[in-house]
Design a protein around this motif. Structure first.
Motif, PDB file in Angstrom:
ATOM      1  N   GLN A 267      28.102 -17.339 -70.602  1.00 29.51           N
ATOM      2  CA  GLN A 267      27.908 -17.058 -72.018  1.00 29.51           C
ATOM      3  C   GLN A 267      29.142 -17.445 -72.840  1.00 29.51           C
ATOM      4  N   LEU A 268      30.294 -17.342 -72.218  1.00 29.85           N
ATOM      5  CA  LEU A 268      31.559 -17.725 -72.853  1.00 29.85           C
ATOM      6  C   LEU A 268      31.507 -19.197 -73.276  1.00 29.85           C
ATOM      7  N   PHE A 269      30.958 -20.027 -72.392  1.00 33.81           N
ATOM      8  CA  PHE A 269      30.826 -21.457 -72.651  1.00 33.81           C
ATOM      9  C   PHE A 269      29.818 -21.693 -73.780  1.00 33.81           C
ATOM     10  N   ASN A 270      28.720 -20.934 -73.788  1.00 34.76           N
ATOM     11  CA  ASN A 270      27.733 -21.044 -74.873  1.00 34.76           C
ATOM     12  C   ASN A 270      28.404 -20.830 -76.223  1.00 34.76           C
ATOM     13  N   ASP A 271      29.266 -19.828 -76.276  1.00 34.52           N
ATOM     14  CA  ASP A 271      29.975 -19.509 -77.510  1.00 34.52           C
ATOM     15  C   ASP A 271      30.922 -20.644 -77.899  1.00 34.52           C
ATOM     16  N   TYR A 272      31.537 -21.264 -76.891  1.00 35.53           N
ATOM     17  CA  TYR A 272      32.511 -22.346 -77.114  1.00 35.53           C
ATOM     18  C   TYR A 272      31.857 -23.581 -77.746  1.00 35.53           C
ATOM     19  N   ILE A 273      30.600 -23.873 -77.358  1.00 32.01           N
ATOM     20  CA  ILE A 273      29.946 -25.111 -77.823  1.00 32.01           C
ATOM     21  C   ILE A 273      29.001 -24.903 -79.002  1.00 32.01           C
ATOM     22  N   GLU A 282      22.272 -30.310 -87.130  1.00 30.64           N
ATOM     23  CA  GLU A 282      21.082 -29.944 -86.335  1.00 30.64           C
ATOM     24  C   GLU A 282      21.150 -28.466 -85.939  1.00 30.64           C
ATOM     25  N   HIS A 283      19.973 -27.897 -85.703  1.00 33.08           N
ATOM     26  CA  HIS A 283      19.922 -26.521 -85.202  1.00 33.08           C
ATOM     27  C   HIS A 283      20.257 -26.521 -83.710  1.00 33.08           C
ATOM     28  N   ASN A 284      20.850 -25.430 -83.244  1.00 33.11           N
ATOM     29  CA  ASN A 284      21.143 -25.311 -81.818  1.00 33.11           C
ATOM     30  C   ASN A 284      19.861 -25.223 -81.005  1.00 33.11           C
ATOM     31  N   MET A 285      19.897 -25.818 -79.795  1.00 31.28           N
ATOM     32  CA  MET A 285      18.762 -25.699 -78.886  1.00 31.28           C
ATOM     33  C   MET A 285      18.794 -24.302 -78.242  1.00 31.28           C
ATOM     34  N   VAL A 286      17.791 -24.011 -77.437  1.00 30.13           N
ATOM     35  CA  VAL A 286      17.768 -22.748 -76.694  1.00 30.13           C
ATOM     36  C   VAL A 286      18.892 -22.808 -75.650  1.00 30.13           C
ATOM     37  N   GLN A 287      19.743 -21.783 -75.603  1.00 24.52           N
ATOM     38  CA  GLN A 287      20.858 -21.776 -74.665  1.00 24.52           C
ATOM     39  C   GLN A 287      20.835 -20.489 -73.843  1.00 24.52           C
ATOM     40  N   MET A 288      20.964 -20.634 -72.545  1.00 25.82           N
ATOM     41  CA  MET A 288      21.080 -19.448 -71.694  1.00 25.82           C
ATOM     42  C   MET A 288      21.702 -19.840 -70.358  1.00 25.82           C
ATOM     43  N   THR A 289      22.139 -18.836 -69.637  1.00 27.84           N
ATOM     44  CA  THR A 289      22.633 -19.082 -68.285  1.00 27.84           C
ATOM     45  C   THR A 289      21.469 -18.870 -67.322  1.00 27.84           C
ATOM     46  N   ASP A 535      23.970 -27.845 -67.171  1.00 25.09           N
ATOM     47  CA  ASP A 535      25.395 -28.157 -67.073  1.00 25.09           C
ATOM     48  C   ASP A 535      25.977 -27.506 -65.825  1.00 25.09           C
ATOM     49  N   GLU A 536      27.072 -28.068 -65.324  1.00 21.72           N
ATOM     50  CA  GLU A 536      27.723 -27.607 -64.082  1.00 21.72           C
ATOM     51  C   GLU A 536      26.706 -27.590 -62.932  1.00 21.72           C
ATOM     52  N   THR A 686      34.356 -10.319 -69.145  1.00 22.92           N
ATOM     53  CA  THR A 686      32.958 -10.664 -68.855  1.00 22.92           C
ATOM     54  C   THR A 686      32.599 -11.964 -69.562  1.00 22.92           C
ATOM     55  N   GLU A 687      31.496 -12.558 -69.128  1.00 25.57           N
ATOM     56  CA  GLU A 687      31.070 -13.820 -69.726  1.00 25.57           C
ATOM     57  C   GLU A 687      30.525 -13.638 -71.135  1.00 25.57           C
ATOM     58  N   ASN A 688      30.285 -12.383 -71.553  1.00 26.37           N
ATOM     59  CA  ASN A 688      29.736 -12.140 -72.881  1.00 26.37           C
ATOM     60  C   ASN A 688      30.807 -12.015 -73.963  1.00 26.37           C
ATOM     61  N   GLN A 689      32.089 -12.074 -73.548  1.00 24.54           N
ATOM     62  CA  GLN A 689      33.162 -12.028 -74.534  1.00 24.54           C
ATOM     63  C   GLN A 689      33.273 -13.345 -75.275  1.00 24.54           C
ATOM     64  N   ARG A 690      33.925 -13.288 -76.425  1.00 27.46           N
ATOM     65  CA  ARG A 690      34.166 -14.505 -77.192  1.00 27.46           C
ATOM     66  C   ARG A 690      35.587 -14.980 -76.967  1.00 27.46           C
ATOM     67  N   LEU A 691      35.774 -16.293 -77.037  1.00 24.77           N
ATOM     68  CA  LEU A 691      37.130 -16.836 -76.996  1.00 24.77           C
ATOM     69  C   LEU A 691      37.819 -16.488 -78.306  1.00 24.77           C
ATOM     70  N   VAL A 692      39.072 -16.069 -78.224  1.00 27.11           N
ATOM     71  CA  VAL A 692      39.810 -15.691 -79.422  1.00 27.11           C
ATOM     72  C   VAL A 692      41.110 -16.491 -79.470  1.00 27.11           C
ATOM     73  N   PRO A 693      41.674 -16.694 -80.677  1.00 31.91           N
ATOM     74  CA  PRO A 693      42.969 -17.382 -80.759  1.00 31.91           C
ATOM     75  C   PRO A 693      44.047 -16.585 -80.025  1.00 31.91           C
ATOM     76  N   GLY A 694      45.098 -17.265 -79.625  1.00 34.88           N
ATOM     77  CA  GLY A 694      46.184 -16.600 -78.909  1.00 34.88           C
ATOM     78  C   GLY A 694      46.059 -16.783 -77.412  1.00 34.88           C
ATOM     79  N   THR A 695      46.975 -16.155 -76.671  1.00 34.12           N
ATOM     80  CA  THR A 695      47.002 -16.284 -75.208  1.00 34.12           C
ATOM     81  C   THR A 695      45.868 -15.488 -74.583  1.00 34.12           C
TER      82      THR A 695
END
Length: 767
Positions: A267-273, A282-289, A535-536, A686-695
């Protein structure tokens, strides 16, 4: 004094920007007018509509008026949305109207045509195209062709042209920073400028830097299976996202974003892209793991998470069992087993009511096998369902006449009786018929729960059925060929039973469980889905891919990954292509290999590829940087001090850093140690977190697909990384770095680095 090329091009860009601003003003005016119209319709409706319910014709008139109002409002909303979408694109074009120009000479034209390529089409009148969409057929010449003879595909066939000029622009806020002419797809100068930029918490579009090989991926429309093997950082994911945008453009009106699904690693990757497609209008396609896909279908069973999967025991017999369950042989055995179930072996549950058996599993089984032998499983199940409902209905009449039910009805309150009457007219010919009606209603309500269980097929016993299949598998597959004895296999079956009792299931078992359930219930796949992206792919099993093909029977598949990064399937990933050949038509399968890595500097790429022994080919893009460092220290405390020192250096160079550890526990321990030293970081738990700025501090299994300015590999010592099948994991960690890679280890360095030439890194030994 003659104008320079840059000045000439800037003059044209200024003209285009002014036209774009005019179009923006028109779009804003249209949005304002549509909003005004909508408000007027709503006001008019409130003022003029009178609700008439006294007669049937009055009710019809009211319904038609309301329907007309809804249609008008829906039309206005559609117009507003279209104008808003256009405005969003125009605002993007205003900052960067285009990024390339090609001059083409067509055989039947007197003079060359100048084509300017940008994010979207922009014209000043029906035939005056100032900017062409990068996805337009003619734009492919920019990505594919070298100067001289070139060609491009159109809906009516191939057109041949002479490519006279290929010019590229670096643009910022409508100002041309650099102009250069090239014979390449995208000149190294432009690519270096883009690649030298710092990383972000969101992936960006790559339309300005698409390479020739990536363009083949983007524009492929003929393959049933497009398989992209790409080295880490080769731009395979970026290319595939542009592919989605291209397909939506090419088949506008025929497919929508809702008919495209992407299975991503986490899910982290979903948030990244998630900003790439909206950036392209364009609208996002359906995304899931894949985990989300399976868990959604099994709400009462807890499917093994990424963390649990990464940390599970995968040695000895457990590894051999997993190899068998992940194979196409297992998939084929289950298909054979389903044919056997047409004559024997089905497992059912009693249908209970008020603590007693209403329909026994023996009775259900007898009904199920009473039908003609050529009934398929799904049809047989539907027929069983119908028969059970029929028998339930006949029992209602019988129960309604019993003294027990009649007494219960006579004891009801007036309000309870009114509920039983419902809307039924009370003009019964005599009291006996009225009482029988009420008794039937009473029984119907009481047995509604039984009817619901029948309609929802609650008499099936999928847990027992899957276990029955597993127990009898040695009759279908020679388990000895997988290095297993029958006793070891049955021990594994017992462990699956124990897990199911606790409401849990491993990812290895979940696909087989779902496939068997679908075979039994005759569930057909989703025929509306037109494209499936995975993917992967190296972390999928042959069984999972065979199953997904049954779930999306009408879809084209695009699979992409790096066989060097197989964290979960390890060395089995290299046989994946052979397995896929039996699932897809070889004539309609296309394999594209991306070997050049653009993410990392040459120094990092050269280092990381030597971690692999028999890896897929990787070549470095010539972008210079510092050598990776390996720091050896004698204590955890010193290692933490090394991290703090490295973070300070990275901050000074304005680089964002990811510290990648092997496990979540290590991440949390390091976070606490740094917190005590007043160093601010964020742990990705967890994979449901979002990437945030910083370390950030992230476990290895969640770093897949991401990239960072600088990577610190935490504690790469011999104790932590010693198994040969962890080599691909180490490669994955190191290849996340764009500009800087620092590896820290307490004590002895992992032997997985033994094959890396000492010339490719700087060693700092503080032991």
């Amino acid at each position: 004094m003659a104008e320079t090329i840059k000045q000439q091009e800037q003059k044209r860009m200024d003209m285009v920007v002014s036209k774009i601003k005019e179009a923006e003003a028109k779009a804003q005016k249209k949005i304002k007018q549509v909003k005004k119209d909508t408000a007027a319709i709503q006001a008019d409706f409130k003022n003029n509509v009178r609700i008439k319910t006294s007669s049937y014709s009055g009710m019809m008139e009211t319904a038609l008026t309301v329907r007309q109002q809804q249609q008008q409002l829906a039309e206005r909303e559609n117009n507003r949305q279209q104008a808003q979408n256009r405005l969003d694109i125009l605002q993007r074009l205003e900052k960067k109207p285009y990024f390339a120009r090609i001059d083409l000479q067509e055989a039947d034209e007197a003079k060359p045509e100048k084509i300017y390529i940008g994010l979207a089409t922009f014209s000043d009148g029906p035939n005056d195209f100032l900017v062409y969409d990068w996805r337009a057929p003619i734009s492919s010449v920019y990505y594919d062709g070298k100067l001289g003879a070139a060609q491009y595909e159109t809906p009516v066939g191939v057109r041949k042209v002479d490519l006279l000029l290929k010019r590229q622009f670096m643009v910022e806020d409508g100002r041309i920073l650099t102009v250069f002419d090239t014979d390449e797809t995208v000149g190294d100068q432009m690519l270096l400028e883009v690649l030298d930029e710092a990383s972000d918490v969101k992936m960006k579009s790559i339309v300005t830097t698409i390479q020739k090989e990536q363009n083949q991926i983007i524009r492929d429309t003929k393959s049933d299976l497009l398989f992209v093997q790409g080295a880490a950082g080769s731009g395979k994911t970026s290319a595939v996202l542009q592919r989605v945008a291209y397909l939506l453009y090419r088949y506008r009106g025929k497919i929508t974003s809702g008919q495209i699904i992407l299975f991503s690693p986490n899910q982290l990757f979903n948030d990244y892209i998630d900003q790439v497609l909206p950036e392209l209008g364009e609208h996002n396609m359906v995304q899931m793991t894949y985990y989300q896909y399976t868990q959604r279908r099994l709400p009462k069973i807890k499917v093994e998470t990424l963390k649990e999967r990464f940390e599970e025991d995968n040695q000895g017999s457990a590894k051999q069992v997993k190899t068998l369950k992940d194979s196409l042989k297992f998939f084929q055995a289950m298909t054979v087993y389903s044919h056997y179930l047409e004559t024997n072996g089905m497992r059912f549950k009693n249908i209970m009511h008020n603590g007693e058996i209403f329909f026994s599993k023996q009775e259900i089984k007898a009904i199920y096998y009473s039908f003609n032998k050529n009934y398929y499983l799904g049809i047989r199940l539907e027929a069983t369902q119908e028969e059970l409902l029929k028998r339930l209905s006949s029992k209602i009449g019988h129960l309604a006449r019993t003294d027990e039910v009649q007494k219960a009805v006579q004891d009801l309150t007036p309000q309870e009786l009114n509920e039983l009457y419902g809307d039924h007219p009370r003009n019964f010919t005599n009291g006996d018929k009225e009482l029988l009606f009420l008794c039937k209603q009473y029984v119907l309500r009481d047995l509604e729960k039984v009817a619901k269980k029948i309609r929802k097929k609650r008499f099936l016993n999928p847990n027992a059925q899957y276990i029955h299949f597993l127990r009898h598998l040695p009759e279908l597959i020679a388990v000895e060929k997988y290095g297993l004895t029958e006793d070891v296999w049955q021990d594994n079956v017992a462990s699956v039973v124990e897990a199911l009792k606790k409401g849990k299931m491993s990812m290895t078992d979940v696909t087989g469980y779902l496939y068997l359930y679908d075979l039994i219930t005759g569930q057909s796949g989703d025929t509306k889905m037109r494209h499936v992206f995975i993917d992967e792919i190296q972390d999928y099993t042959a069984f999972q891919l065979a199953y997904l093909k049954t779930k999306f029977p009408k879809a084209h598949f695009t699979m992409l990954g790096d066989l060097n990064q197989a964290i979960f399937t390890k060395e089995n990933s290299h046989s994946l292509l052979n397995e896929l050949e039996s699932l897809f038509d070889r004539q309609k399968t296309k394999v594209i290999q991306l070997t050049k890595s653009y993410r990392s500097t040459k120094q990092i790429t050269d280092f990381t590829k030597e971690v692999l022994l028999n890896g897929e080919k990787v070549t470095a893009f010539n972008r210079k940087g510092a050598l990776p460092t390996i720091t050896l220290d004698q204590s955890q405390e010193n290692l933490v001090a090394d991290v703090i020192k490295q973070l300070a250096e990275n901050d000074q160079q304005k680089m964002t850093t990811a510290i990648i550890a092997k496990s979540l526990k290590e991440c949390v321990d390091l976070f606490e140690a740094l917190k005590q030293k007043n160093i601010k970081t964020t742990v990705i738990r967890t994979e449901n977190q979002r990437l945030v700025p910083g370390t950030i501090i992230v476990p290895a299994y969640l770093a897949k697909g991401l990239e960072f300015d600088a990577v610190i590999m935490w504690n790469a010592n011999a104790e932590n990384y010693h198994e040969e099948d962890e080599r691909q994991l180490v490669y994955t960690i190191c290849s996340r770095a764009m500009h800087k890679l620092d590896i820290l280890a307490q004590g002895e360095l992992s032997p997985l680095f033994d094959h890396v030439s000492p010339e490719l890194y700087q060693l700092i030994d503080r032991r």
